[in-house]
Design a protein around this motif. Structure first.
Motif, PDB file in Angstrom:
ATOM      1  N   PHE A  22       8.305  -0.467   0.884  1.00  0.00           N
ATOM      2  CA  PHE A  22       7.419   0.450   0.164  1.00  0.00           C
ATOM      3  C   PHE A  22       7.086   1.641   1.064  1.00  0.00           C
ATOM      4  CE2 PHE A  22       6.841  -3.820  -1.261  1.00  0.00           C
ATOM      5  CZ  PHE A  22       6.899  -3.706  -2.635  1.00  0.00           C
TER       6      PHE A  22
ATOM      7  N   TRP B  14       5.027   4.206   2.822  1.00  0.00           N
ATOM      8  CA  TRP B  14       3.606   4.284   3.200  1.00  0.00           C
ATOM      9  C   TRP B  14       3.217   5.738   3.439  1.00  0.00           C
ATOM     10  CZ3 TRP B  14       1.261   2.968   8.610  1.00  0.00           C
ATOM     11  CH2 TRP B  14      -0.141   3.009   8.522  1.00  0.00           C
TER      12      TRP B  14
ATOM     13  N   THR C 134       2.016 -11.856  -0.256  1.00  0.00           N
ATOM     14  CA  THR C 134       1.943 -12.099   1.194  1.00  0.00           C
ATOM     15  C   THR C 134       0.493 -12.475   1.523  1.00  0.00           C
ATOM     16  OG1 THR C 134       1.350  -9.829   1.739  1.00  0.00           O
ATOM     17  CG2 THR C 134       3.705 -10.332   1.628  1.00  0.00           C
TER      18      THR C 134
ATOM     19  N   VAL D 249      -1.792 -11.036   3.334  1.00  0.00           N
ATOM     20  CA  VAL D 249      -2.761  -9.929   3.196  1.00  0.00           C
ATOM     21  C   VAL D 249      -2.987  -9.603   1.726  1.00  0.00           C
ATOM     22  CG1 VAL D 249      -3.274  -7.596   3.950  1.00  0.00           C
ATOM     23  CG2 VAL D 249      -1.715  -8.978   5.271  1.00  0.00           C
ATOM     24  N   GLU D 250      -1.888  -9.584   0.970  1.00  0.00           N
ATOM     25  CA  GLU D 250      -2.019  -9.272  -0.458  1.00  0.00           C
ATOM     26  C   GLU D 250      -2.886 -10.313  -1.160  1.00  0.00           C
ATOM     27  OE1 GLU D 250       2.393  -7.171  -0.743  1.00  0.00           O
ATOM     28  OE2 GLU D 250       2.064  -9.184  -1.552  1.00  0.00           O
TER      29      GLU D 250
ATOM     30  N   SER E 293      -4.861   1.845   5.170  1.00  0.00           N
ATOM     31  CA  SER E 293      -4.156   0.555   5.123  1.00  0.00           C
ATOM     32  C   SER E 293      -4.511  -0.182   3.839  1.00  0.00           C
ATOM     33  CB  SER E 293      -4.539  -0.302   6.336  1.00  0.00           C
ATOM     34  OG  SER E 293      -4.186   0.355   7.518  1.00  0.00           O
TER      35      SER E 293
ATOM     36  N   THR F 149      -2.827   1.389   0.918  1.00  0.00           N
ATOM     37  CA  THR F 149      -1.390   1.068   0.874  1.00  0.00           C
ATOM     38  C   THR F 149      -1.161  -0.325   0.309  1.00  0.00           C
ATOM     39  OG1 THR F 149      -1.105   2.410   2.830  1.00  0.00           O
ATOM     40  CG2 THR F 149       0.716   0.967   2.266  1.00  0.00           C
ATOM     41  N   ILE F 150      -1.995  -1.282   0.749  1.00  0.00           N
ATOM     42  CA  ILE F 150      -1.813  -2.663   0.272  1.00  0.00           C
ATOM     43  C   ILE F 150      -2.031  -2.727  -1.250  1.00  0.00           C
ATOM     44  CG2 ILE F 150      -2.736  -5.021   0.419  1.00  0.00           C
ATOM     45  CD1 ILE F 150      -3.382  -4.245   3.436  1.00  0.00           C
TER      46      ILE F 150
ATOM     47  N   ARG G 225      -1.642  -0.236  -3.330  1.00  0.00           N
ATOM     48  CA  ARG G 225      -0.534   0.488  -3.989  1.00  0.00           C
ATOM     49  C   ARG G 225       0.711  -0.396  -4.066  1.00  0.00           C
ATOM     50  NH1 ARG G 225       3.216   3.723  -2.106  1.00  0.00           N
ATOM     51  NH2 ARG G 225       2.246   4.037  -0.075  1.00  0.00           N
ATOM     52  N   ILE G 226       0.933  -1.178  -2.990  1.00  0.00           N
ATOM     53  CA  ILE G 226       2.084  -2.091  -2.995  1.00  0.00           C
ATOM     54  C   ILE G 226       1.897  -3.155  -4.087  1.00  0.00           C
ATOM     55  CG2 ILE G 226       3.248  -3.896  -1.657  1.00  0.00           C
ATOM     56  CD1 ILE G 226       2.754  -2.188   0.853  1.00  0.00           C
TER      57      ILE G 226
ATOM     58  N   LYS H 134       4.350  -3.844  -7.167  1.00  0.00           N
ATOM     59  CA  LYS H 134       4.926  -5.173  -7.412  1.00  0.00           C
ATOM     60  C   LYS H 134       4.518  -5.729  -8.783  1.00  0.00           C
ATOM     61  CE  LYS H 134       5.383  -6.883  -2.675  1.00  0.00           C
ATOM     62  NZ  LYS H 134       4.837  -7.828  -1.683  1.00  0.00           N
TER      63      LYS H 134
END
Lengths: 365, 135
Positions: free
Chosen positions: A155, A157, B11, B13-14, B46, B49-50, B52-53, B57
């Motif tokens: 992804f 960043w 994951t 963190v997710e 950070s 970003t997490i 957004r990921i 997904k």
């Protein structure tokens, strides 16, 4: 088969020059160890890169040098074989002319034998060579495919002018790679939650990108299939990998004012993770490598090197060393070149050979 | 529209972020970061970003409220628990969920009440199955 001969000639020349250039580099490196550049790994790496570039273009330098040399001193022998012929004509080598000529033409005879031989052994050697070459080519393709797959599944960043910073769930170790148009720094997603390590890792990988280490890695791996059988190539690569990491660590620690202790702890942490994962060893520049047999020694060297700041100065050393190496490698390349045409000495040698043959025929009658 | 990248499992963190979103119902980056333990000390970028990921997904969806993105889980917590257990049974227990349950009963620190609850759940499930077969 005749068409293959120049290619084989070039390959042999490249391998011989590589060995000679590596010997020169090792001697230079040993001298650098006693100079002001002892702990200046970035300059040592620059020097190694210059030597590699000089080695690559050495046939061209040799050609120019030989042309100029022949123009300035037409009768002076410049290649190893011409020097040997001159010594023979002066009577310094005392063997029959036929044998001496056969000795001079050894390489040509071997190449002809290799290309024209129908023996089982030669066929087996050719097949083995082709198989190993295919193996290295496939390994390169597989590594490229693995890197591409990770990039596709990662992804974005952040994005700078030429670098994409990407986050991936599938990698345990950060690495730098490049596509056709853009360069990429790939980070494990878990790293986002460890800001102190993230800072160290980003600084390290960006330094690799800035230094063009990814491009060097790709270029060296592209020529590996042609030079795999040359031990000098593996030794070059090992020196290059080690200096690349030492230089990168040193630059990051000095420029970003990161404590060596913190930096070393970050490396150690990733080393542990690296041991448990499988990752292509080539076509990318990773933060740590644990797959090589020398990984432990390299890691120890990296930790020790972090505590040495590069000393200033040493410019004169650099310039002098580059000049000496350039001349040395070019002379090596010039000396292994085949003579372009029939020199006066060669004609003399050929005449003596013919006279010896005539004498042998007369004696037989 | 950006192409979604499919992923079955979260994951570590997710999962931490999803747990906060499941508790909050929905929230912005600041809401989720605020709900994390104090010692987490994550940078805003950070966290963004997490999330957004997670959006890419397909685990959450986002909508704009003024200048802020608000995230809402698309996957319910119990559905993810099922998915995660199925994956665990497949990868670690040779695709035999019974072994997973046996291991849980043998080693987890279960009270007699917990065991009674499990028995009741199993009996109810057996009853439901036999009713379905009978009808």
């Amino acid at each position: 088969m005749t068409a293959m001969k120049p290619a084989l000639d070039l390959l042999i020349d490249a391998n011989v020059v590589l060995v000679l250039a590596f010997c020169l580099w090792r001697m230079t490196h040993a001298m650098l160890g006693r100079s002001a550049l002892r702990h200046d790994y970035s300059r040592q790496l620059l020097l190694l890169k210059l030597v590699l570039l000089i080695t690559i273009i050495s046939p061209l330098i040799a050609l120019v040098g030989l042309t100029i040399g022949q123009a300035l001193a037409p009768k002076t022998p410049l290649t190893i074989s011409d020097i040997a012929v001159a010594a023979y004509l002066r009577g310094e080598i005392s063997i029959p002319a036929v044998e001496f000529e056969a000795l001079l033409n050894t390489r040509d005879r071997w190449i002809d034998a290799a290309l024209e031989s129908q023996s089982v052994w030669m066929a087996a050697t050719k097949v083995a060579f082709a198989l190993v070459l295919t193996f290295f080519a496939l390994r390169m393709a597989w590594s490229l495919w693995r890197v591409k797959r990770v990039l596709d599944g990662s992804f974005l960043w952040r994005r700078t002018r030429s670098v994409d910073i990407r986050v991936s769930d599938t990698v345990g170790i950060p690495f730098a790679a490049r596509g056709i148009f853009r360069r990429h720094v790939v980070l494990p997603s878990a790293l986002l939650t460890r800001p102190r390590e993230l800072k160290v890792v980003l600084a390290h990988e960006f330094e690799h990108v800035r230094s063009g280490d990814v491009e060097w890695e790709i270029a060296i791996e592209l020529i590996r299939p042609l030079l795999f059988w040359n031990p000098a190539f593996f030794l070059w690569k090992r020196s290059f990998d080690q200096l690349r990491e030492l230089s990168c660590d040193q630059k990051v620690i000095v420029a970003r004012r990161i404590s060596p202790h913190e930096y070393a702890r970050c490396l150690l942490d990733f080393c542990e993770r690296r041991l448990s994962g499988r990752w292509p060893r080539i076509m990318n520049v990773a933060l740590v490598r644990s797959d090589a047999w020398s990984a432990r020694r390299t890691f120890e060297a990296r930790i020790r090197a972090m505590y040495h700041a590069p000393s200033g100065g040493g410019r004169a050393w650099m310039c002098g060393t580059v000049a000496i190496l350039a001349v040395g490698v070019s002379l090596a390349a010039a000396s292994v070149r085949k003579p372009g045409d029939w020199s006066h000495d060669r004609l003399m040698l050929s005449t003596i050979v013919n006279l010896e043959r005539l004498e042998a025929i007369n004696r037989g009658n | 529209m950006r192409k979604k990248k499919t992923a079955n499992l979260l994951t570590e963190v997710e999962l931490e972020f999803m747990n906060e979103l499941w508790t909050l119902g929905e929230g912005s980056v600041r809401d989720v970061l605020g709900a994390l333990p104090d010692d987490r000390n994550l940078a805003y970028t950070s966290g963004a970003t997490i999330l957004r990921i997670l959006d890419e997904k397909g685990f959450v969806e986002s909508r704009k409220e003024g200048k802020t993105l608000v995230y809402r889980p698309l996957l319910e917590k119990d559905k993810y628990q099922t998915r995660s257990l199925q994956n665990l049974a497949r990868t670690l227990f040779d695709d035999t969920p019974a072994t997973l349950v046996a291991r849980l009963v043998d080693t987890a620190d279960l009270t007699p009440t917990d065991l009674e609850d499990i028995r009741a759940l199993v009996e109810r499930r057996l009853q439901d199955d036999s009713d379905e077969t009978g009808s």
